[in-house]
Design an enzyme around this catalytic site. Structure first.
Site, PDB file in Angstrom:
ATOM      1  N   HIS A   5      24.633  53.147  49.321  1.00 44.62           N
ATOM      2  CA  HIS A   5      25.939  53.082  49.979  1.00 44.62           C
ATOM      3  C   HIS A   5      26.235  51.692  50.532  1.00 44.62           C
ATOM      4  CE1 HIS A   5      28.569  53.994  53.635  1.00 44.62           C
ATOM      5  NE2 HIS A   5      29.315  54.275  52.582  1.00 44.62           N
ATOM      6  N   HIS A  41      33.557  45.985  53.613  1.00 39.49           N
ATOM      7  CA  HIS A  41      33.947  47.243  54.254  1.00 39.49           C
ATOM      8  C   HIS A  41      34.653  46.987  55.575  1.00 39.49           C
ATOM      9  CE1 HIS A  41      33.722  51.090  56.312  1.00 39.49           C
ATOM     10  NE2 HIS A  41      33.426  51.667  55.159  1.00 39.49           N
TER      11      HIS A  41
END
Length: 272
Positions: A5, A41
């Protein structure tokens, strides 16, 4: 599939593969003109992670190409990449353009214009059903550029936790009939039930469903990993791939599941 991830920095590709990931998820942010700009992110993100690691998109994709080209030590270990496309920054009408620009960028920097480029399968993960034209723009661009064959390596995911029926209708609008992964999940800081993942698995296993594979995110704890495997998913997205590997080796799971290899087709629904 063990999906590392938030792999947004080139050094993290090695890090996650060495821990046991055979797939990675990478965040892609866009500029105002719908160009893929950074692998980034930002805050907030999963508990226990540095949210601010990043690269320029082109640089990351070139490094990814190197890692997934025959001859590289990671070639037969990393063969699926989920691009988590942060399209919420774009106006809806820009979705098709974002697809076009992403396709041109990957064609040049990842697929090397079809000349011995990267070999990983790619999933375009889109957070908003309204942005389905990103898919059609992407597909049309590869066809226009004379590389329709590369679409064999591309799959799709809508990551907004929408109703499964609405997701299926959106794929019909986009003309997508296969190569469909369905995600469900929530940040590792919170708990989420399995109602929707069970619905996704039921669609995958039904005669008229569109879903080929189902994955759940972000699964970091051992018991959560067991619960997720018990739901019969195809992929687990995790910050700790080594924990997923450890649980898959437990007696309850080692005969039922195996870790995917390069020979496994990620667009094929597994039939018991």
């Amino acid at each position: 599939w063990i999906m590392g991830h938030m792999v947004n920095n080139i050094k993290q590709i090695d890090e996650f593969v060495n821990l046991g990931s055979n797939a990675i998820e990478t965040d892609v942010s866009f500029d105002k003109k719908a160009n893929p700009e950074y692998t980034y992110h930002g805050t907030p993100c999963d508990c226990g992670r540095d949210c601010l690691r990043w690269e320029y998109f082109n640089d990351f994709v070139k490094a990814l190409r190197t890692a997934t080209t025959p001859g590289n030590s990671k070639y037969d270990k990393l063969f699926l990449v989920v691009f988590d496309l942060k399209t919420s920054s774009l106006y809806d009408y820009r979705a098709s353009e974002a697809g076009t620009k992403l396709a041109k960028n990957l064609l040049q920097h990842y697929w090397n214009n079809g000349n011995n480029g990267g070999r990983a399968y790619i999933i375009l993960s889109i957070p908003n059903l309204k942005h389905y034209k990103l898919i059609t723009g992407f597909q049309q661009t590869l066809k226009d550029e004379g590389h329709a064959e590369l679409l064999d390596k591309v799959g799709y995911d809508f990551s907004g936790n929408d109703d499964i029926g609405d997701v299926q209708k959106t794929y019909e609008k986009a003309g997508v009939t296969g190569h469909v992964w369905q995600s469900d999940g929530i940040t590792n800081c919170l708990l989420r039930g399995f109602t929707r993942i069970n619905a996704a698995v039921a669609n995958r296993d039904s005669a008229n469903g569109i879903i080929n594979k189902v994955y759940y995110w972000t699964v970091d704890k051992r018991q959560a990993t067991r619960d997720t495997l018990d739901a019969n998913v195809d992929g687990i997205m995790t910050n700790y791939p080594d924990i997923t590997v450890e649980i898959l080796n437990e007696d309850a799971y080692k005969t039922k599941f195996r870790i995917a290899t390069y020979e496994d087709n990620p667009w094929e629904t597994f039939k018991e």
